[in-house]
Motif scaffolding. Structure first.
Motif, short mmCIF file in Angstrom:
data_model
loop_
_atom_site.label_atom_id
_atom_site.label_comp_id
_atom_site.label_asym_id
_atom_site.label_seq_id
_atom_site.Cartn_x
_atom_site.Cartn_y
_atom_site.Cartn_z
N ILE A 1 0.81 -1.21 0.00
CA ILE A 1 0.00 0.00 0.00
C ILE A 1 0.84 1.27 0.00
O ILE A 1 0.45 2.29 -0.55
N PHE A 2 2.05 1.19 0.57
CA PHE A 2 2.90 2.38 0.65
C PHE A 2 3.42 2.81 -0.72
O PHE A 2 3.91 3.93 -0.87
N ASP A 3 3.33 1.92 -1.72
CA ASP A 3 3.74 2.28 -3.08
C ASP A 3 2.72 3.21 -3.74
O ASP A 3 3.02 3.86 -4.74
N LEU A 4 1.52 3.25 -3.19
CA LEU A 4 0.45 4.01 -3.83
C LEU A 4 -0.04 5.21 -3.03
O LEU A 4 -0.33 6.25 -3.60
N VAL A 5 -0.16 5.06 -1.74
CA VAL A 5 -0.79 6.11 -0.92
C VAL A 5 0.19 7.23 -0.60
O VAL A 5 1.33 6.98 -0.21
N THR A 6 -0.25 8.46 -0.77
CA THR A 6 0.54 9.63 -0.41
C THR A 6 -0.29 10.53 0.50
O THR A 6 -1.52 10.43 0.53
N PRO A 7 0.33 11.43 1.24
CA PRO A 7 -0.43 12.37 2.08
C PRO A 7 -1.47 13.15 1.29
O PRO A 7 -2.56 13.44 1.78
#
Length: 203
Positions: free
Chosen positions: A95-101
């Motif tokens: 998920i960290f590859d896609l989600v940004t602040p």
């Protein structure tokens, strides 16, 4: 620049066509409307000149044209970011590859962020996501294959479909319970306890 007033459902449709964070409504319409004039190349900005920050639309009922559309759908955001990563040869493994602040700030409330995070987890872990059906409370289901299935287990569950999936989730629980559900979902999908906490804290 002219100001136009449009119905809420039409605004939501336009916002749902966003291909990237910060794309303006004008850019979206230029892309969608046949024969629309091509946008002129922006003038060069001197390095010493101040650059105005983008304006983010606060509400779908606003009568002014937003400079940046921040109400795009969960599915479109996840799909666009995943496609870009794939085209760049980047392996999308979690998920960290896609989600940004910026993605999270575009969601107006806890329920929106909750559904968005679940939708991204479902996209990244499509084959394993059905494991969420194993996550249950003592007397109720948290996830199901339909709204009716969740409603049978309790009143006022307010089930909502996880965007771009066939799964449903209850949304009437408090924020602490939603964080617990995210944590358990991450663990089911193979994340470490530390990363599961990171996912929980995104809410």
């Amino acid at each position: 620049m002219k100001t136009i007033e449009i119905d809420d459902d039409l605004y939501q449709y336009i916002a749902g066509q966003t291909l990237k964070i910060g794309e303006s409504a004008s850019d979206i319409l230029r892309r969608l409307l046949p024969g629309a004039p091509v946008k002129a190349a922006p003038a060069r900005v001197d390095a010493a000149s101040p650059v105005a920050a983008p304006v983010v639309a606060k509400s779908a009922t606003s009568t002014t044209q937003p400079a940046a559309v921040a109400t795009e759908s969960d599915a479109n955001k996840a799909e666009d970011k995943s496609s870009k990563a794939a085209s760049n040869g980047k392996k999308v493994g979690n998920i960290f590859d896609l989600v940004t602040p910026a993605d999270l700030q575009a969601e107006p409330n806890i329920v929106g962020r909750f559904l968005y995070l679940l939708s991204v987890l479902a996209r990244v872990h499509k084959k394993q996501f059905e494991k969420v059906l194993e996550i249950k409370g003592r007397n109720r289901l948290y996830f199901g294959n339909s709204a009716a299935e969740l409603n049978e287990m309790g009143t006022s569950t307010n089930p909502k479909q996880i965007p771009n999936t066939e799964f449903w989730v209850i949304t009437n629980s408090n924020t602490t319970r939603k964080k617990m559900m995210l944590t358990e979902t991450a663990i089911k999908l193979g994340y470490s306890a530390e990363d599961a906490e990171r996912i929980r804290d995104l809410l």
